[in-house]
Scaffold this active site. Structure first.
Site, PDB file in Angstrom:
ATOM      1  N   ALA A   1       4.458  41.625  35.546  1.00  0.00           N
ATOM      2  CA  ALA A   1       5.863  42.044  35.553  1.00  0.00           C
ATOM      3  C   ALA A   1       6.577  41.709  34.242  1.00  0.00           C
ATOM      4  O   ALA A   1       7.703  42.155  34.034  1.00  0.00           O
ATOM      5  CB  ALA A   1       6.596  41.393  36.723  1.00  0.00           C
TER       6      ALA A   1
ATOM      7  N   LYS B   1      11.507  44.576  33.047  1.00  0.00           N
ATOM      8  CA  LYS B   1      11.810  43.535  32.058  1.00  0.00           C
ATOM      9  C   LYS B   1      11.466  43.994  30.644  1.00  0.00           C
ATOM     10  O   LYS B   1      12.266  43.847  29.737  1.00  0.00           O
ATOM     11  CB  LYS B   1      11.033  42.250  32.370  1.00  0.00           C
ATOM     12  CG  LYS B   1      10.861  41.941  33.844  1.00  0.00           C
ATOM     13  CD  LYS B   1      12.096  41.378  34.488  1.00  0.00           C
ATOM     14  CE  LYS B   1      11.924  41.345  36.000  1.00  0.00           C
ATOM     15  NZ  LYS B   1      12.902  40.569  36.690  1.00  0.00           N
TER      16      LYS B   1
HETATM   17  C1  LIG Z   1       6.765  38.055  39.394  1.00  0.00           C
HETATM   18  C2  LIG Z   1       7.514  39.315  39.635  1.00  0.00           C
HETATM   19  N1  LIG Z   1       6.856  40.383  40.065  1.00  0.00           N
HETATM   20  C3  LIG Z   1       7.468  41.536  40.296  1.00  0.00           C
HETATM   21  C4  LIG Z   1       8.821  41.678  40.099  1.00  0.00           C
HETATM   22  C5  LIG Z   1       9.434  43.006  40.426  1.00  0.00           C
HETATM   23  O1  LIG Z   1      10.309  43.526  39.544  1.00  0.00           O
HETATM   24  P1  LIG Z   1      11.003  44.927  39.743  1.00  0.00           P
HETATM   25  O2  LIG Z   1      10.834  45.354  41.137  1.00  0.00           O
HETATM   26  O3  LIG Z   1      12.422  44.707  39.386  1.00  0.00           O
HETATM   27  O4  LIG Z   1      10.300  45.860  38.796  1.00  0.00           O
HETATM   28  C6  LIG Z   1       9.564  40.577  39.651  1.00  0.00           C
HETATM   29  C7  LIG Z   1      11.014  40.669  39.455  1.00  0.00           C
HETATM   30  O5  LIG Z   1      11.725  39.742  39.277  1.00  0.00           O
HETATM   31  C8  LIG Z   1       8.888  39.367  39.414  1.00  0.00           C
HETATM   32  O6  LIG Z   1       9.525  38.287  38.968  1.00  0.00           O
END
Ligand SMILES: Cc1ncc(COP(=O)(O)O)c(C=O)c1O
Length: 405
Positions: free
Chosen positions: A224, A257
């Site tokens: 991520a 991110k």
């Molecule tokens: C470890 C981890 N995995 C996955 C995600 C998923 O992010 P998103 O759904 O915003 O793309 C996050 C978001 O904070 C995260 O910290």
């Protein structure tokens, strides 16, 4: 009888049967932060990148690509259940490396964020093996647990990190995993661990890969924060080496991110099958599941990233800005470690987070006394630090750290 009661007889008051839900800890923190009138508050809570001025800007490449998309797009018709296939094929070499991206045992699809990819992965596992259990290191991203359980998986926790000594409990983890059953799943963070920032060494990754292969565990690798640790290639290297050892795996990526596209909900899921047909079948299952949850992933973010990755200039601009973000995070880590010697380990860790050795009382005290906001378990967002607020943060932290010892 009142008009209300007539309109809604008791037996149809469905929602009265629901339990109250505790307020989300992050939203509560955000509310407290916003209503705090003090100048100089420090927000180390929510996991978004902030620059030296505390802003979360739209990346330059994203801005330019959005203009191009707005001009060039001729329709808003549906795309496809697998999302934008071109986006997936352009992101694949960045995440998986060129060789794996060209290997037909890997099959990918676009998802609504990394969260959507994780949920789909969990649903796929539950369909392929209803008895599968998933091992998650303690602590992990708080949403991992709920996501996996929502798909019906049993979550088993293994030791991962000791907050007081800031060390990875590798031997304890490996002993716990010796009790795993063939067909169990092992959740791994490819890089920039949330919430600890701690990462395995290459040798440790190799030992984990060997264990997965020997015991028949399926790795589910969550990537991520690629590019926010040591670099796009470096942050994926250990995961890629693991993928070359195990016969099957799942990889979930997020563009929230590293492209700053948090609200666009853009991610991807790759299935690594033992052969091409198995990977295709697994993706077809995921598409069917996705169809019944969100039908199709949103397009805008995918169009933007596709446009960036199709253009060498925009790709260079994106990578340069990502490098600046990474350098800033690493500079703040180094500065914090210098200012607070008890936190020397923060400089060795990577990504957006650190899990400070603070008690819940100390975290509350920092908020109430100093206007410093972080999650109650001691997780801080490194990107909330700036050269300006860091000295004040370090000074406020010192007494709490000694109390926590
Ligand atoms: C470890 C981890 N995995 C996955 C995600 C998923 O992010 P998103 O759904 O915003 O793309 C996050 C978001 O904070 C995260 O910290």
């Amino acid at each position: 009888m009142t008009a209300d009661a007539l309109a809604c007889p008791t037996q149809t008051r469905l929602f009265d049967a629901l339990d109250d839900q505790p307020l989300d800890a992050m939203l509560t923190l955000l509310r407290q932060l916003r209503s705090d009138p003090r100048d100089g508050k420090i927000d180390l809570g929510i996991g978004v990148y902030g620059d030296e001025k505390g802003r979360t800007p739209v990346m330059q490449a994203v801005r330019q690509a959005e203009r191009i998309v707005a001009e060039a797009q001729t329709t808003k018709a549906y795309v496809a259940a697998e999302g934008d296939a071109r986006f997936v094929s352009l992101l694949a070499p960045i995440v998986l490396g060129a060789a794996r991206a060209a290997d037909d045992r890997y099959c990918g699809m676009q998802t609504p964020g990394g969260t959507g990819a994780l949920r789909l992965a969990a649903e796929l596992i539950a369909r392929a093996n209803p008895d599968a259990r998933i091992w998650v290191g303690t602590p992990s991203w708080v949403n991992h647990y709920g996501l996996m359980r929502s798909a019906g998986l049993t979550v088993l926790e293994h030791p991962f990190f000791d907050q007081a000594t800031q060390t990875i409990l590798f031997d304890e983890m490996m002993s716990a995993l010796e009790t795993a059953r063939t067909g169990d799943v092992l959740l791994l963070h490819a890089c920039c661990h949330n919430p600890t920032g701690a990462g395995f060494t290459t040798d440790q990754w190799r030992a984990i890969a060997d264990l997965c292969a020997r015991k028949g565990l399926l790795p589910l690798v969550d990537i991520a924060y690629q590019g926010l640790g040591h670099g796009l290639e470096e942050d994926a290297a250990n995961m890629r080496a693991l993928l070359d050892i195990v016969p099957e795996a799942l990889i979930t990526a997020s563009c929230s991110k590293n492209f700053g596209l948090y609200r666009e909900r853009l991610g991807a899921l790759w299935i690594r099958g033992s052969h091409a047909q198995a990977a295709l079948r697994a993706r077809a299952t995921c598409m069917k599941v996705g169809r019944s949850m969100w039908s199709m992933p949103p397009d805008h973010g995918a169009s933007v990233v596709r446009t960036i990755l199709e253009s060498p200039e925009l790709t260079a601009s994106w990578q340069a800005e990502l490098t600046t973000m990474r350098a800033r995070l690493n500079a703040m880590r180094a500065e914090l470690a210098r200012a607070v010697p008890q936190l020397a380990s923060v400089a060795q860790q990577t990504g957006m987070f650190a899990l400070l050795p603070l008690s819940r009382e100390a975290v509350t005290e920092l908020r109430v006394r100093d206007g410093i906001y972080m999650i109650e378990n001691g997780r801080m967002n490194i990107a909330g630090l700036t050269s300006e607020n860091l000295p004040r943060f370090a000074a406020a932290l010192a007494p709490s750290l000694s109390k926590g010892e």
